[in-house]
Design an enzyme around this catalytic site. Structure first.
Site, mmCIF file in Angstrom:
data_model
loop_
_atom_site.group_PDB
_atom_site.id
_atom_site.type_symbol
_atom_site.label_atom_id
_atom_site.label_comp_id
_atom_site.label_asym_id
_atom_site.label_seq_id
_atom_site.Cartn_x
_atom_site.Cartn_y
_atom_site.Cartn_z
ATOM 1 N N VAL A 204 92.369 -47.849 -16.602
ATOM 2 C CA VAL A 204 93.460 -48.610 -15.996
ATOM 3 C C VAL A 204 93.890 -47.935 -14.698
ATOM 4 O O VAL A 204 94.255 -46.762 -14.683
ATOM 5 C CB VAL A 204 94.657 -48.721 -16.952
ATOM 6 N N LYS A 205 93.827 -48.685 -13.625
ATOM 7 C CA LYS A 205 94.163 -48.159 -12.302
ATOM 8 C C LYS A 205 95.603 -48.534 -11.970
ATOM 9 O O LYS A 205 95.948 -49.715 -11.882
ATOM 10 C CB LYS A 205 93.197 -48.745 -11.277
ATOM 11 N N LEU A 206 96.425 -47.486 -11.786
ATOM 12 C CA LEU A 206 97.846 -47.687 -11.532
ATOM 13 C C LEU A 206 98.244 -47.106 -10.191
ATOM 14 O O LEU A 206 97.693 -46.080 -9.765
ATOM 15 C CB LEU A 206 98.691 -47.000 -12.623
#
Length: 220
Positions: free
Chosen positions: A86-88
């Site tokens: 997950v890219k935050l």
């Protein structure tokens, strides 16, 4: 322990990823909303295709900024495949969600990192990757590679497990310098990975060898 500099493909093109895979030049993939838009296809379809093609980590980015909305999107992203990261965004809400996801064993890539302080916060929040943007720093007359170097020294000082994934790679020189200062991985457009093999002296030498071989009137 065996160390390897990882090469990630910064693209949403399944065709380009497949080509890189044939010569083991793709250990993972990073995407963002801009790259998805460029492909002009359904996001979930592209994401599933990429994840099935690559066994390594595939960073899929949320498209919201509030922790509540990002949480909903993160839960949808991890349902796509087991190798989704997950890219935050490296914001305060992003850091809070990073800690929350990391505590659940979900890998996170904190993106849009521009300072050592941000990289420290990402590591403290349990991020698996931190993505310093080398090229965008260079655009602001700040040495992006110097940031990679600072993060490497600091992470080693305190034995943080967060991996340095150098992003916004614009040139072969960026990749060379990232390797020299110890980035764990780089993510670059496939076009840049291609030109790494190019050198005028290689072309000149090859032309000479072929010319001489033709004069010999022989065949292999």
């Amino acid at each position: 322990m065996v160390y390897e500099m990882k090469f990630f493909a910064d693209t949403a093109s399944v065709k380009k990823i497949a080509e890189l895979k044939t010569i083991n030049l793709v250990n993972g993939v990073t995407t963002n909303p801009s790259l998805i838009l460029k492909e002009g296809k359904d996001f979930h379809k592209i994401a599933r295709e990429i994840c099935s093609l690559v066994s390594g980590p595939v960073s899929l980015e949320v498209s919201s900024t509030s922790i509540k909305e990002m949480r909903v999107e993160a839960n949808k992203l991890i349902e796509i495949s087991d190798n989704v990261v997950v890219k935050l965004p490296l914001t305060w809400d992003g850091l809070k969600l990073c800690r929350e996801l990391s505590d659940k064993g979900i890998k996170v890539n904190m993106t849009l990192c521009f300072t050592l302080n941000q990289a420290l916060l990402a590591a403290k929040a349990g991020s698996h990757f931190v993505s310093p943007f080398v090229g965008r720093l260079d655009d602001s007359n700040i040495d992006g590679i110097e940031l990679i170097k600072k993060i490497r020294i600091t992470y080693d000082n305190y034995q943080f497990n967060t991996k340095i994934l150098a992003a916004s790679i614009r040139s072969q020189e960026h990749i060379e310098r990232c390797a020299l200062v110890g980035a764990d991985a780089i993510t670059a457009p496939p076009e840049i990975l291609h030109v790494m093999a190019d050198h005028p002296l290689t072309e000149k030498g090859l032309a000479k060898f072929l010319e001489d071989w033709a004069k010999s009137n022989q065949k292999i």
